[in-house]
Design a protein around this motif. Structure first.
Motif, PDB file in Angstrom:
ATOM      1  N   PRO A 185      45.861  29.983  38.357  1.00  0.00           N
ATOM      2  CA  PRO A 185      44.692  29.799  37.492  1.00  0.00           C
ATOM      3  C   PRO A 185      43.969  31.125  37.255  1.00  0.00           C
ATOM      4  O   PRO A 185      43.719  31.892  38.191  1.00  0.00           O
ATOM      5  N   GLY A 186      43.662  31.390  35.995  1.00  0.00           N
ATOM      6  CA  GLY A 186      42.954  32.618  35.650  1.00  0.00           C
ATOM      7  C   GLY A 186      43.852  33.750  35.215  1.00  0.00           C
ATOM      8  O   GLY A 186      43.374  34.745  34.671  1.00  0.00           O
ATOM      9  N   HIS A 187      45.156  33.632  35.429  1.00  0.00           N
ATOM     10  CA  HIS A 187      46.072  34.682  34.969  1.00  0.00           C
ATOM     11  C   HIS A 187      46.368  34.472  33.488  1.00  0.00           C
ATOM     12  O   HIS A 187      47.021  33.491  33.100  1.00  0.00           O
ATOM     13  N   VAL A 188      45.880  35.385  32.666  1.00  0.00           N
ATOM     14  CA  VAL A 188      46.103  35.294  31.223  1.00  0.00           C
ATOM     15  C   VAL A 188      47.060  36.372  30.727  1.00  0.00           C
ATOM     16  O   VAL A 188      47.428  36.394  29.553  1.00  0.00           O
ATOM     17  N   GLN A 189      47.436  37.300  31.605  1.00  0.00           N
ATOM     18  CA  GLN A 189      48.447  38.312  31.317  1.00  0.00           C
ATOM     19  C   GLN A 189      49.547  38.185  32.366  1.00  0.00           C
ATOM     20  O   GLN A 189      49.270  37.838  33.519  1.00  0.00           O
ATOM     21  N   HIS A 190      50.768  38.512  31.958  1.00  0.00           N
ATOM     22  CA  HIS A 190      51.910  38.369  32.866  1.00  0.00           C
ATOM     23  C   HIS A 190      52.793  39.599  32.712  1.00  0.00           C
ATOM     24  O   HIS A 190      53.546  39.706  31.746  1.00  0.00           O
ATOM     25  N   PHE A 191      52.687  40.515  33.661  1.00  0.00           N
ATOM     26  CA  PHE A 191      53.351  41.811  33.564  1.00  0.00           C
ATOM     27  C   PHE A 191      54.643  41.848  34.373  1.00  0.00           C
ATOM     28  O   PHE A 191      54.629  41.604  35.583  1.00  0.00           O
ATOM     29  N   THR A 192      55.751  42.173  33.707  1.00  0.00           N
ATOM     30  CA  THR A 192      56.910  42.630  34.458  1.00  0.00           C
ATOM     31  C   THR A 192      56.577  44.033  34.972  1.00  0.00           C
ATOM     32  O   THR A 192      55.573  44.640  34.576  1.00  0.00           O
ATOM     33  N   ARG A 193      57.417  44.543  35.852  1.00  0.00           N
ATOM     34  CA  ARG A 193      57.150  45.893  36.351  1.00  0.00           C
ATOM     35  C   ARG A 193      57.241  46.915  35.226  1.00  0.00           C
ATOM     36  O   ARG A 193      56.426  47.829  35.133  1.00  0.00           O
ATOM     37  N   ARG A 194      58.221  46.760  34.371  1.00  0.00           N
ATOM     38  CA  ARG A 194      58.377  47.682  33.252  1.00  0.00           C
ATOM     39  C   ARG A 194      57.175  47.612  32.315  1.00  0.00           C
ATOM     40  O   ARG A 194      56.670  48.646  31.850  1.00  0.00           O
ATOM     41  N   GLU A 195      56.691  46.414  32.044  1.00  0.00           N
ATOM     42  CA  GLU A 195      55.550  46.259  31.132  1.00  0.00           C
ATOM     43  C   GLU A 195      54.293  46.905  31.689  1.00  0.00           C
ATOM     44  O   GLU A 195      53.539  47.544  30.943  1.00  0.00           O
ATOM     45  N   LEU A 196      54.043  46.753  32.987  1.00  0.00           N
ATOM     46  CA  LEU A 196      52.851  47.379  33.559  1.00  0.00           C
ATOM     47  C   LEU A 196      52.973  48.892  33.521  1.00  0.00           C
ATOM     48  O   LEU A 196      52.007  49.590  33.203  1.00  0.00           O
ATOM     49  N   GLU A 197      54.153  49.414  33.828  1.00  0.00           N
ATOM     50  CA  GLU A 197      54.332  50.864  33.778  1.00  0.00           C
ATOM     51  C   GLU A 197      54.168  51.385  32.353  1.00  0.00           C
ATOM     52  O   GLU A 197      53.575  52.455  32.138  1.00  0.00           O
ATOM     53  N   GLN A 198      54.653  50.649  31.370  1.00  0.00           N
ATOM     54  CA  GLN A 198      54.494  51.070  29.978  1.00  0.00           C
ATOM     55  C   GLN A 198      53.028  51.059  29.565  1.00  0.00           C
ATOM     56  O   GLN A 198      52.566  51.971  28.864  1.00  0.00           O
ATOM     57  N   LEU A 199      52.291  50.024  29.978  1.00  0.00           N
ATOM     58  CA  LEU A 199      50.862  49.971  29.671  1.00  0.00           C
ATOM     59  C   LEU A 199      50.133  51.119  30.344  1.00  0.00           C
ATOM     60  O   LEU A 199      49.324  51.820  29.710  1.00  0.00           O
ATOM     61  N   ALA A 200      50.409  51.337  31.622  1.00  0.00           N
ATOM     62  CA  ALA A 200      49.733  52.409  32.360  1.00  0.00           C
ATOM     63  C   ALA A 200      49.999  53.764  31.723  1.00  0.00           C
ATOM     64  O   ALA A 200      49.094  54.624  31.655  1.00  0.00           O
ATOM     65  N   ALA A 201      51.214  53.991  31.244  1.00  0.00           N
ATOM     66  CA  ALA A 201      51.588  55.297  30.700  1.00  0.00           C
ATOM     67  C   ALA A 201      50.837  55.643  29.429  1.00  0.00           C
ATOM     68  O   ALA A 201      50.835  56.808  29.007  1.00  0.00           O
ATOM     69  N   ARG A 202      50.178  54.672  28.807  1.00  0.00           N
ATOM     70  CA  ARG A 202      49.371  54.966  27.613  1.00  0.00           C
ATOM     71  C   ARG A 202      48.114  55.738  27.979  1.00  0.00           C
ATOM     72  O   ARG A 202      47.578  56.491  27.151  1.00  0.00           O
TER      73      ARG A 202
END
Length: 204
Positions: A165-182
């Motif tokens: 409950p409350g999780h509205v985003q779901h990050f794979t490891r690759r997706e989180l690293e791609q977001l962070a790299a921005r």
């Protein structure tokens, strides 16, 4: 715990207080990873801001297990869930990841664990974290879809296919690293099951 559009949406299951031996082992791995990366950021004598501190248990653990920072400020939208008897070195205050009430480069290190999965605009939140950090940003989120599969394996949240409950985003490891790299130059990544933990340097 954090918020989406100003509303508290955090998960109220206290993972730090679980009596399940497997859960305790997993949380121990998470704490070890976060502690290791914060030590890499060389916190001794530096200022640290934690965004989305929830009960304050991570803050309490970190100030007891890393070289002593000059200041540790733990913030959340609401402080009602703070546990009693926090380490006195932990200061507390109210703040939202969407609009941090601090000037640019206000803190040497910014920590934000288990927050970005709760917000509608994780990119905007990460941009705010990078804005107020002078040297390093440390973030973590659950590793999907493994997180949901593990929830289902233990019979939790079955009607939501294991979604906490409350999780509205779901990050794979690759997706989180791609977001962070921005917004961050990534220095190190740790992958304690079932989380991804990243340490980076704000990009100018």
């Amino acid at each position: 715990m954090s918020a989406a559009k100003g509303n508290v949406v955090g998960n109220f299951e206290d993972k730090y207080a679980s009596k399940n031996p497997l859960a305790r082992m997993l949380v121990h791995g998470f704490l070890d990873a976060v502690t290791e990366l914060l030590v890499l950021a060389q916190p001794g004598g530096k200022t640290i801001l934690e965004v989305g501190c929830g009960e304050g248990k991570l803050a309490d653990h970190l100030v007891r297990n890393v070289p002593e920072p000059a200041r540790y400020l733990a913030t959340d939208l609401s402080l009602e869930r703070l546990v009693p008897n926090l380490d006195p070195r932990v200061e507390t205050g109210r703040a939202s990841v969407h609009s941090l009430p601090f000037a640019t480069d206000s803190f040497d290190i910014v920590v934000c664990c288990e927050v970005l999965e709760h917000v509608d605009d994780p990119g905007g939140g990460l941009a705010e974290l990078a804005r107020v950090a002078r040297e390093r940003v440390l973030i973590s989120t659950p590793w999907e879809p493994t997180w949901r599969l593990m929830n289902m394996a233990r019979g939790k949240y079955l009607r939501s296919l294991g979604n906490t409950p409350g999780h509205v985003q779901h990050f794979t490891r690759r997706e989180l690293e791609q977001l962070a790299a921005r917004w961050l130059g990534i220095h190190a990544v740790r992958r304690p099951l079932p989380w991804t933990v990243i340490l980076g340097e704000p990009i100018d």
